[in-house]
Design a protein around this motif. Structure first.
Motif: not given
Length: 296
Positions: A50-78
């Motif tokens: 959305g406006d001033r809202v993004v999500t960063h995706f990172f590779e997950c190295r946990e063996t039990a979660y193959r193909g999964w991704r860590w996500a961090a959503t960031l935002t800032r005020a107007s």
């Protein structure tokens, strides 16, 4: 109608906010705090939510979660230049290993799953069953429909009237209930029909299809057999309507021993498949009595 269709053109996804997209280190620090050291891999991508809202995706190295991704959503005020963290979460990627769709236990149950001590509840509206003869019949109702409740009989009233006597009611605890021998339930139990529920037509048909598929004419064993079970001496017929098509094999050497088999089934253990040859008997001894032996 969406905004894209109202304008007549395909609406493009918003471009990621520049300040939020550049805050990769903040996003990595957040997911590492949630995942633990060494569990977060390379930065994969950043998407605009959305406006001033993004999500960063990172590779997950946990063996039990193959193909999964860590996500961090960031935002800032107007009009603000400070980027803040919204949330962190572990999400499945396009090639993630996911658990199969949940299936109710009664749909996952297979023949042979029931073990010692297990209880398999049967639903009240199970299509395989229908009410039996004595289902719902109270024990106080006789086979002729007369209620067996204790009371004054017509014979007792006639006798009392003839001798000009009054019948006094007694305490209910002193009344002896009538025997159950003449009730519907008792008669049904004596005839072997006292079960609350019995197989329905659907239950009979599904059982017949299941048995015929395992021990029927279409099996390779039956097609190579010298004769069918209908002429085998080891076949024990069933009771009821299924007697015309099925029986129980009683040949301990047959692969179907103790199983319900179709009368068109067969195996090499057929009672009339072959006759055991008799052991050869030596010929009787021949005694020559036409000549006497000479004495020396």
């Amino acid at each position: 109608m969406t905004a894209a269709t109202r304008s007549g053109r395909t609406r493009r996804a918003p471009a990621p906010d520049r300040l939020c997209a550049e805050a990769v280190d903040l996003a990595r620090e957040a997911v590492e705090a949630a995942a633990g050291p060494g569990e977060v891999g390379d930065h994969i991508e950043v998407t605009a939510d959305g406006d001033r809202v993004v999500t960063h995706f990172f590779e997950c190295r946990e063996t039990a979660y193959r193909g999964w991704r860590w996500a961090a959503t960031l935002t800032r005020a107007s009009r603000a230049k400070t980027v803040t963290l919204d949330e962190t979460v572990l999400l499945p990627g396009p090639d993630a290993l996911l658990a199969p769709e949940w299936v109710p236990w009664n749909e996952r149950l297979r023949p042979g799953d029931l073990g010692p001590g297990d209880l398999l509840p049967t639903e009240a509206d199970d299509l395989r069953l229908e009410p039996g003869v004595a289902a719902g019949a109270p024990r106080g109702v006789a086979a002729d429909g007369v209620t067996g409740a204790p009371g004054v009989t017509e014979e007792a009233e006639e006798v009392a009237e003839s001798v000009d006597a009054d019948l006094e009611p007694v305490s209910p605890s002193e009344i002896v209930p009538p025997p159950d021998r003449g009730t519907i339930v008792a008669v049904a139990e004596e005839l072997g029909m006292g079960r609350p529920r019995v197989l329905s037509r659907y239950g009979l048909e599904t059982a017949a299809e299941r048995w015929d598929e395992e021990y029927g004419a279409g099996t390779s064993m039956a097609q190579s057999a010298p004769a069918s079970c209908v002429t085998c001496g080891f076949m024990m017929p069933l009771a009821g309507t299924l007697r015309q098509a099925f029986g129980v094999c009683a040949n301990e050497y047959s692969p179907a021993d103790g199983h319900v088999v179709s009368l068109s089934y067969g195996c090499g253990g057929h009672s009339e498949a072959a006759v055991m040859p008799r052991a050869p008997q030596p010929p009787p001894p021949v005694i020559d009595e036409t000549r006497a032996d000479e004495l020396s």
